[in-house]
Design an enzyme around this catalytic site. Structure first.
Site, PDB file in Angstrom:
ATOM      1  N   CYS A   1       0.892  -1.179   0.000  1.00 11.58           N
ATOM      2  CA  CYS A   1       0.000   0.000   0.000  1.00 11.58           C
ATOM      3  C   CYS A   1       0.917   1.212   0.000  1.00 11.58           C
ATOM      4  O   CYS A   1       1.061   1.901   1.006  1.00 11.58           O
ATOM      5  CB  CYS A   1      -0.923  -0.009   1.216  1.00 11.58           C
ATOM      6  SG  CYS A   1      -1.962  -1.484   1.357  1.00 11.58           S
TER       7      CYS A   1
ATOM      8  N   PRO B   1       1.685   7.511  -0.069  1.00 11.82           N
ATOM      9  CA  PRO B   1       2.274   8.451  -1.045  1.00 11.82           C
ATOM     10  C   PRO B   1       3.748   8.226  -1.352  1.00 11.82           C
ATOM     11  O   PRO B   1       4.389   9.098  -1.933  1.00 11.82           O
ATOM     12  CB  PRO B   1       2.065   9.799  -0.368  1.00 11.82           C
ATOM     13  CG  PRO B   1       2.178   9.502   1.089  1.00 11.82           C
ATOM     14  CD  PRO B   1       1.547   8.133   1.268  1.00 11.82           C
ATOM     15  N   GLY B   2       4.312   7.094  -0.945  1.00 12.39           N
ATOM     16  CA  GLY B   2       5.633   6.715  -1.421  1.00 12.39           C
ATOM     17  C   GLY B   2       6.809   6.959  -0.498  1.00 12.39           C
ATOM     18  O   GLY B   2       7.932   6.558  -0.821  1.00 12.39           O
TER      19      GLY B   2
ATOM     20  N   ASP C   1      -0.328   0.199  -5.310  1.00 10.99           N
ATOM     21  CA  ASP C   1      -1.409   0.897  -4.629  1.00 10.99           C
ATOM     22  C   ASP C   1      -2.668   0.790  -5.470  1.00 10.99           C
ATOM     23  O   ASP C   1      -2.605   0.754  -6.703  1.00 10.99           O
ATOM     24  CB  ASP C   1      -1.070   2.370  -4.382  1.00 10.99           C
ATOM     25  CG  ASP C   1      -1.862   2.930  -3.202  1.00 10.99           C
ATOM     26  OD1 ASP C   1      -1.348   2.890  -2.063  1.00 10.99           O
ATOM     27  OD2 ASP C   1      -3.002   3.384  -3.416  1.00 10.99           O
TER      28      ASP C   1
ATOM     29  N   CYS D   1      -1.025   3.399  11.363  1.00  4.74           N
ATOM     30  CA  CYS D   1      -0.935   4.621  12.169  1.00  4.74           C
ATOM     31  C   CYS D   1      -2.147   4.699  13.098  1.00  4.74           C
ATOM     32  O   CYS D   1      -2.659   5.783  13.376  1.00  4.74           O
ATOM     33  CB  CYS D   1      -0.782   5.867  11.317  1.00  4.74           C
ATOM     34  SG  CYS D   1      -2.105   6.139  10.124  1.00  4.74           S
TER      35      CYS D   1
END
Length: 443
Positions: A260, A263-264, A283, A383
């Site tokens: 996933c 944003p990299g 992704d 998170c």
């Protein structure tokens, strides 16, 4: 052709325009469930002065953190409750409160600009009301709010259930502004060189002992002011997110899947450390993966990473059957560990969302495990701070997978979770809340 809203913004004085934009952003977040990040991405470019952009962000974050206090004040001070059609007026009053309450701006300037913003919003008839309410706020102030009251009841209860000894500190830390953490690119000379460049530019920073690439700014600055940001020497990334590279620790030259990836930042970090990795960044969201490609290009790792728009939970649709040596599964989650960065999470999440997320995470874990070679490692990370998504998820996985063994991680990754994982809570080491479980597949 400009819309009426754009025309009114263009005509507004700079101070009024900033308050007007803040009210509109917050109205979208409150009434339409829009993401604060997405709304700010629309609003910030409309302000030319970086000081106005910083104020816009500060206003929005403050209102979201103090929403329950400001709701109570409006209920007490207004003779007639505002209707749903008055969402922008309600949020503008809250923007006024934030200036007088937390941001402590000069009262005269705050009142004047907020009343002007009411007029720019087409609320000429309510400008006197805005002035009166804000003057009352100036006189009477706001009561101290227990941090718990900022949270929806279901989430506060879940945190107290999962972390009874830490709940109050979680509530308090989640309502504090987050610091700006940076990642130094080892391919550009690493942390020592980056730290020297920051100090030469007059930007105070310190190094974290918990991750060899992490730097924390004493006072945040716009990324455009960071020496080396444009050419990839520095990236913005919280300490907890940086620690995933240490937790996964793939062998040199390993074949790695970032399941996933957008944003990299995490896969870029892995490649900055070892350009010899053979990394596939996957992704399901094409637009987010496009932003990840921008990250890879800026940091100089674009040639070392293959990207693919696909669903990691459905390997039959895209996987070539060649197993991976290491897999990073930074799973979709409730984001309850990053409320200090995304305070709208408190209002957008619902209790019923958690069960759905747990199901998605379990499917991703199952699929990723099937693509991992015997002897390989998988890092499951979120998170979140909720046990159902974290230690509960891993306990269930270990129960049904005898070929999986949890590998211990050290104190640098947070609190021990029954010997199978680690949890960093919000604010610990001045970092975000984050969960790490490193799983080894038996040979």
């Amino acid at each position: 052709m400009s819309t009426p809203k754009e025309l009114s913004l263009a005509k507004a004085a700079p101070g009024a325009a900033t308050r007007m934009l803040a009210a509109r952003v917050l109205a979208q977040v409150y009434t339409r469930g829009r993401s604060l990040k997405a709304e700010l991405a629309w609003a910030l470019p409309k302000l030319a002065d970086p000081r106005d952009r910083a104020l816009l962000e500060a206003l929005c974050f403050t209102v979201l953190r103090r929403r329950s206090t400001y709701d109570a004040a409006l209920a007490a001070w207004m003779q007639k409750p505002l209707s749903a059609r008055d969402a922008d007026l309600r949020t503008l009053l809250m923007v006024g409160f934030a200036q007088l309450d937390v941001l402590d701006l000069p009262a005269h300037a705050a009142l004047s600009a907020t009343v002007d913003a009411a007029r720019a919003l087409g609320r000429e008839r309510q400008a006197g009301l805005v002035n009166a309410i804000l003057r009352r706020a100036q006189r009477e102030g706001f009561p101290e709010q227990p941090a718990r009251e900022a949270f929806p009841a279901w989430l506060a209860e879940a945190i107290e259930r999962d972390w009874p000894q830490h709940a109050e500190s979680i509530f308090a830390a989640s309502l504090q502004p987050a610091p700006l953490w940076l990642r130094a690119n080892r391919q550009h000379g690493g942390r020592a060189k980056a730290l020297a460049a920051l100090h030469e530019a007059g930007i105070a920073a310190d190094a974290s002992p918990l991750c060899e690439d992490a730097l924390r700014l004493i006072t945040p600055v716009p990324v455009t002011q960071l020496p080396g940001f444009a050419d990839g020497a520095l990236s913005v990334q919280d300490l907890s997110a940086q620690c995933t590279a240490d937790a996964l620790a793939p062998a040199p030259g390993a074949r790695v899947l970032d399941a996933c990836a957008a944003p990299g930042g995490k896969s870029a970090h892995l490649l900055e450390r070892d350009p010899g990795l053979r990394l596939l960044a996957l992704d399901i969201d094409a637009r987010r993966l496009a932003r990840a490609r921008d990250t890879y290009a800026r940091t100089g790792v674009g040639a070392q990473v293959e990207t693919l728009v696909a669903d990691a939970s459905d390997p039959g649709a895209w996987w070539d059957g060649q197993p991976f040596d290491a897999i990073l599964l930074d799973a979709p989650c409730s984001a309850t560990g990053v409320i200090r960065r995304q305070p709208d999470v408190m209002f957008h999440r619902r209790a019923e969302d958690i069960d759905a997320l747990v199901g998605v995470q379990a499917r991703l874990l199952e699929a990723c495990w099937s693509m991992l070679r015997p002897g390989g490692v998988l890092l499951y990370a979120t998170c979140s701070i909720l046990r159902a998504e974290n230690s509960g998820q891993i306990e269930a996985f270990l129960k049904w997978h005898p070929d999986a063994r949890a590998q211990p991680l050290g104190d640098a990754f947070g609190l021990d979770c029954d010997g199978i994982a680690r949890q960093r809570l919000p604010g610990d080491a001045d970092a975000d809340g984050f969960f790490y479980a490193r799983l080894l597949k038996s040979v």
